[in-house]
Design a protein around this motif. Structure first.
Motif, short mmCIF file in Angstrom:
data_model
loop_
_atom_site.label_atom_id
_atom_site.label_comp_id
_atom_site.label_asym_id
_atom_site.label_seq_id
_atom_site.Cartn_x
_atom_site.Cartn_y
_atom_site.Cartn_z
N GLY A 1 -2.01 13.71 23.18
CA GLY A 1 -2.03 15.11 22.78
C GLY A 1 -2.29 16.06 23.93
N ILE A 2 -3.19 15.68 24.82
CA ILE A 2 -3.48 16.53 25.97
C ILE A 2 -2.29 16.52 26.94
CG2 ILE A 2 -4.93 16.75 28.04
CD1 ILE A 2 -7.26 15.69 26.33
N ALA A 3 -1.69 15.34 27.15
CA ALA A 3 -0.56 15.23 28.06
C ALA A 3 0.64 16.03 27.58
CB ALA A 3 -0.18 13.76 28.24
N GLN A 4 0.83 16.12 26.28
CA GLN A 4 1.97 16.84 25.72
C GLN A 4 1.74 18.35 25.62
OE1 GLN A 4 2.72 14.92 21.98
NE2 GLN A 4 4.00 13.34 22.92
N ALA A 5 0.49 18.77 25.66
CA ALA A 5 0.18 20.20 25.47
C ALA A 5 0.56 21.01 26.70
CB ALA A 5 -1.31 20.38 25.17
N PHE B 1 -13.92 16.55 20.45
CA PHE B 1 -13.44 17.63 19.58
C PHE B 1 -13.08 18.89 20.35
CE2 PHE B 1 -16.01 15.18 16.36
CZ PHE B 1 -14.90 14.57 15.80
N LEU B 2 -13.76 19.15 21.46
CA LEU B 2 -13.37 20.28 22.30
C LEU B 2 -11.96 20.07 22.85
CD1 LEU B 2 -16.64 20.96 24.35
CD2 LEU B 2 -15.65 22.39 22.54
N TYR B 3 -11.68 18.87 23.31
CA TYR B 3 -10.35 18.58 23.84
C TYR B 3 -9.31 18.45 22.74
CZ TYR B 3 -11.95 18.20 28.61
OH TYR B 3 -12.46 18.50 29.85
N LEU B 4 -9.70 17.99 21.58
CA LEU B 4 -8.76 17.90 20.46
C LEU B 4 -8.20 19.27 20.12
CD1 LEU B 4 -7.43 16.01 18.38
CD2 LEU B 4 -9.40 16.42 16.89
N ASP B 5 -9.04 20.28 20.26
CA ASP B 5 -8.61 21.65 19.99
C ASP B 5 -7.60 22.15 21.02
OD1 ASP B 5 -8.75 23.85 18.27
OD2 ASP B 5 -10.17 24.89 19.57
N PRO C 1 -10.04 21.48 11.45
CA PRO C 1 -10.73 20.21 11.71
C PRO C 1 -11.67 20.28 12.91
CG PRO C 1 -8.37 20.03 12.15
CD PRO C 1 -8.59 21.35 11.50
N THR C 2 -11.29 21.05 13.93
CA THR C 2 -12.13 21.12 15.12
C THR C 2 -13.34 22.03 14.92
OG1 THR C 2 -10.67 22.82 16.06
CG2 THR C 2 -10.31 20.53 16.75
N LYS C 3 -13.45 22.62 13.74
CA LYS C 3 -14.67 23.36 13.37
C LYS C 3 -15.56 22.50 12.47
CE LYS C 3 -13.39 27.57 14.88
NZ LYS C 3 -13.37 27.58 16.32
N VAL C 4 -14.95 21.74 11.57
CA VAL C 4 -15.69 20.94 10.59
C VAL C 4 -16.19 19.62 11.18
CG1 VAL C 4 -15.54 19.75 8.37
CG2 VAL C 4 -14.43 21.97 8.67
N LEU C 5 -15.34 18.92 11.90
CA LEU C 5 -15.70 17.59 12.40
C LEU C 5 -16.90 17.61 13.36
CD1 LEU C 5 -12.12 16.11 12.75
CD2 LEU C 5 -13.81 15.61 10.97
N GLY D 1 -3.26 18.65 10.30
CA GLY D 1 -3.26 17.34 9.64
C GLY D 1 -3.47 16.21 10.63
N THR D 2 -2.79 16.28 11.76
CA THR D 2 -2.95 15.25 12.79
C THR D 2 -4.35 15.31 13.39
OG1 THR D 2 -0.58 15.33 13.28
CG2 THR D 2 -2.01 14.35 14.96
#
Length: 132
Positions: A128-132, A61-65, A3-7, A72-73
Motif C-alpha cells: 500500500g505504501i509502495a503504490q501510494a 495505523f499512521l502509515y495505513l492512513d 478505520p484509521t480512527k477506530v482501530l 474496506g481494505t
C-alpha cells in the motif's frame, strides 16, 4: 467511521488489558504459590508480545492512513493485524495453561498463526505504501 480512527482506539484500549496483565503477573510473581517457572516464562512472553505489538500497531495505523487503500481494505488489513497480535500473544497464554514445557501445543500453533497474520498485514502495508 474511518478505520484509521477506530482501530488505534481499539489498540489503545487493549493496552489497558496489558497493564492489567502486568499487575496480575506481579501478583503471581510475589505470591507464595503462584506459577511454575515454565508458566512464568510463557506469561512474560505473552505479556511482552502484547504490549510491544500493540504499541507498534499505532505506527502501523499512521502509515495505513498514507496508503490509497479503500476504507474496506483498511478495515481488513487493520483487523488482520489486531487479530494477529491477539493470536500471537494469546497463544503464549494458551500454552501456559494447556501446553507442556518444551513440547508444541495448541497454544504454539495459535502463536505461529498470529505471526503469519501480522506478517500478512505488514506485507499489505508495504504494498500500500509502495503504490501510494
Amino acid at each position: 467511521m474511518e478505520p484509521t480512527k477506530v482501530l488505534p482506539i481499539i489498540a489503545l484500549g487493549s493496552l489497558v488489558t496489558v497493564e492489567y496483565g502486568g499487575w496480575a503477573l506481579l501478583s503471581f510473581l510475589t505470591a507464595r504459590e503462584g506459577l511454575t517457572d515454565a508458566q512464568k516464562q510463557f506469561f512474560r512472553a505473552g505479556h511482552a508480545h502484547a504490549g510491544v505489538l500493540l504499541v507498534l500497531s499505532l505506527v502501523f495505523f499512521l502509515y495505513l492512513d498514507r496508503t490509497d487503500f479503500s476504507d474496506g481494505t483498511q478495515w481488513i488489513v487493520g483487523l488482520v493485524l489486531l487479530a494477529g497480535i491477539l493470536a500471537q500473544s494469546g497463544g503464549f497464554f494458551v500454552h501456559m495453561r494447556l501446553g507442556a514445557s518444551a513440547r508444541p501445543s495448541f497454544g504454539t500453533r495459535v502463536t505461529r498463526t498470529g505471526a503469519l497474520l501480522i506478517a500478512a498485514a505488514l506485507v499489505a502495508l508495504i504494498v500500500g505504501i509502495a503504490q501510494a
